[in-house]
Write an enzyme that holds these catalytic residues in place. Structure first.
Site, PDB file in Angstrom:
ATOM      1  N   ARG A 148       7.224  -9.341   2.000  1.00 24.23           N
ATOM      2  CA  ARG A 148       8.154  -8.517   1.229  1.00 24.23           C
ATOM      3  C   ARG A 148       9.203  -7.923   2.154  1.00 24.23           C
ATOM      4  O   ARG A 148       8.892  -7.482   3.261  1.00 24.23           O
ATOM      5  CB  ARG A 148       7.412  -7.399   0.496  1.00 24.23           C
ATOM      6  CG  ARG A 148       6.400  -7.923  -0.527  1.00 24.23           C
ATOM      7  CD  ARG A 148       5.683  -6.820  -1.256  1.00 24.23           C
ATOM      8  NE  ARG A 148       4.598  -7.363  -2.072  1.00 24.23           N
ATOM      9  CZ  ARG A 148       3.749  -6.616  -2.792  1.00 24.23           C
ATOM     10  NH1 ARG A 148       3.871  -5.307  -2.802  1.00 24.23           N
ATOM     11  NH2 ARG A 148       2.801  -7.192  -3.498  1.00 24.23           N
ATOM     12  N   ARG A 163       3.472  -0.299   5.678  1.00 20.42           N
ATOM     13  CA  ARG A 163       4.437  -1.044   4.864  1.00 20.42           C
ATOM     14  C   ARG A 163       5.170  -2.038   5.754  1.00 20.42           C
ATOM     15  O   ARG A 163       6.086  -1.670   6.481  1.00 20.42           O
ATOM     16  CB  ARG A 163       5.409  -0.076   4.185  1.00 20.42           C
ATOM     17  CG  ARG A 163       6.211  -0.703   3.053  1.00 20.42           C
ATOM     18  CD  ARG A 163       7.115   0.304   2.390  1.00 20.42           C
ATOM     19  NE  ARG A 163       6.382   1.331   1.701  1.00 20.42           N
ATOM     20  CZ  ARG A 163       5.869   1.216   0.478  1.00 20.42           C
ATOM     21  NH1 ARG A 163       6.014   0.096  -0.200  1.00 20.42           N
ATOM     22  NH2 ARG A 163       5.214   2.211  -0.082  1.00 20.42           N
ATOM     23  N   GLU A 235      -1.886   4.301  -2.004  1.00 19.41           N
ATOM     24  CA  GLU A 235      -2.253   3.164  -2.849  1.00 19.41           C
ATOM     25  C   GLU A 235      -2.844   2.036  -2.012  1.00 19.41           C
ATOM     26  O   GLU A 235      -2.298   1.656  -0.980  1.00 19.41           O
ATOM     27  CB  GLU A 235      -1.024   2.643  -3.589  1.00 19.41           C
ATOM     28  CG  GLU A 235      -1.318   1.434  -4.475  1.00 19.41           C
ATOM     29  CD  GLU A 235      -0.061   0.694  -4.895  1.00 19.41           C
ATOM     30  OE1 GLU A 235      -0.161  -0.524  -5.140  1.00 19.41           O
ATOM     31  OE2 GLU A 235       1.012   1.320  -4.950  1.00 19.41           O
ATOM     32  N   SER A 238      -3.535  -2.021  -7.024  1.00 16.02           N
ATOM     33  CA  SER A 238      -2.922  -1.744  -8.312  1.00 16.02           C
ATOM     34  C   SER A 238      -3.488  -2.752  -9.301  1.00 16.02           C
ATOM     35  O   SER A 238      -3.274  -3.954  -9.155  1.00 16.02           O
ATOM     36  CB  SER A 238      -1.393  -1.871  -8.205  1.00 16.02           C
ATOM     37  OG  SER A 238      -0.755  -1.357  -9.340  1.00 16.02           O
ATOM     38  N   ARG A 275      -4.164  -1.881   4.777  1.00 17.64           N
ATOM     39  CA  ARG A 275      -4.388  -0.474   4.448  1.00 17.64           C
ATOM     40  C   ARG A 275      -5.873  -0.121   4.479  1.00 17.64           C
ATOM     41  O   ARG A 275      -6.245   1.011   4.794  1.00 17.64           O
ATOM     42  CB  ARG A 275      -3.766  -0.137   3.098  1.00 17.64           C
ATOM     43  CG  ARG A 275      -2.245  -0.212   3.131  1.00 17.64           C
ATOM     44  CD  ARG A 275      -1.585   0.359   1.889  1.00 17.64           C
ATOM     45  NE  ARG A 275      -0.132   0.293   2.013  1.00 17.64           N
ATOM     46  CZ  ARG A 275       0.716   0.909   1.203  1.00 17.64           C
ATOM     47  NH1 ARG A 275       0.270   1.633   0.203  1.00 17.64           N
ATOM     48  NH2 ARG A 275       2.023   0.797   1.398  1.00 17.64           N
TER      49      ARG A 275
END
Length: 308
Positions: A148, A163, A235, A238, A275
């Site tokens: 990403r 990230r 997070e 999800s 994470r």
């Protein structure tokens, strides 16, 4: 959105459904301060910013996490796949990444992109298919690298493994009938929670409000793990029910007697590996500077108990 999704404008209006585990407010070191075996500078030399190089036992710990997550998914009835890390425009459109989120994708040429999640190839296994109802529900799991551009992210979000442009994830995907998708959504979320339970990491389950729910999602739960260095939850998964949004785009249907209907698609991370690695380093750090290995991971690491 589903009728149970709370009205709201943004994440402030999300609803905490449950909390699990005890949080530690004593440790303040972040994962980059705990270990030198996550090398951001070396990654920058090789590829640029927002990449990382993992060395030695940290690299082994990441590999152990991937195997542990996939093994647990298989025990819960998911079938494992290994898929391309590149997808075509049609596949990304089917799952909702295109055209809305094109700026967040790495484009290879006019037709191909690096995948942002294994959700894309897993869901598109069935694009254009008519599935016999007796085969439903279908439960799939895959590990993949994810890519990403993270356009617009800044500050502490881009520090370390939080990230990055490239990260690892184990993805859970379900294909179900409309009548069973709500039950399957709760089950999928619970399967992701079990990973955190077994790793004995503190976390909470959050129901996203209408304003924070993805435009393609019918209902979404976020699982957020506690990070001591930030004194906040982050997070880590999800879990969404997309109803028939993706199946209409991908033309995935099922045959109910002589009637052809659209399936419902669901997915969630089980879990985001980087994470999870950060959460283990920060929640399991000891006073002497070592990091205790969660009990369930030790068989994957030759019964290693501590990272020195």
């Amino acid at each position: 959105p589903d009728i149970s999704v709370p009205d709201g404008k943004n994440e402030v209006d999300n609803v905490v459904v449950s909390k699990h585990g005890l949080i530690d407010t004593k440790n303040t070191l972040d994962h980059l301060e705990i270990t030198e075996d996550i090398d951001i500078d070396l990654a920058s030399k090789i590829a640029g910013s927002r990449f990382s190089v993992l060395k030695g036992d940290i690299a082994k710990l990441q590999r152990a996490l991937i195997s542990f997550m996939i093994d647990n998914a298989i025990k819960n009835g998911y079938e494992e796949y290994y898929l391309p890390f590149i997808a075509n425009k049609e596949s990304l459109t089917s799952t909702g990444q295109l055209p809305k989120f094109e700026d967040d994708l790495f484009k290879i040429n006019e037709k191909l992109y690096l995948i942002p999640t294994a959700e894309v190839p897993l869901t598109n296994i069935f694009s254009g298919d008519i599935i016999d109802e007796s085969s439903l529900p279908i439960h799939l799991v895959a590990y993949s690298a994810c890519f990403r551009s993270e356009a617009g992210s800044y500050g502490k979000d881009v520090k370390g493994l939080i990230r990055q442009h490239q990260f690892n994830k184990v993805e859970l995907v379900k294909i179900s009938t409309p009548i069973s998708s709500k039950i399957e959504h709760e089950s999928l979320t619970n399967d992701a929670c079990k990973i955190l339970d077994k790793l004995e990491l503190p976390y909470r389950v959050v129901l996203l409000c209408s304003g924070d729910t993805s435009f393609s999602s019918y209902k979404t739960y976020d699982l957020e793990v506690w990070l001591p260095s930030e004194e906040s939850y982050r997070e880590i998964s999800s879990c969404s029910n997309f109803n028939d949004f993706q199946s209409r785009r991908a033309n995935i249907r099922y045959k109910d007697n002589n009637k052809i209907e659209y399936v419902h698609t669901l997915n969630g991370s089980g879990l985001a590996v980087g994470r999870t690695l950060v959460a283990i380093l920060e929640n399991y750090q000891q006073k002497d500077g070592s990091v205790k290995i969660p009990t369930v991971l030790r068989p994957y690491l030759n019964n290693l108990e501590y990272l020195k």
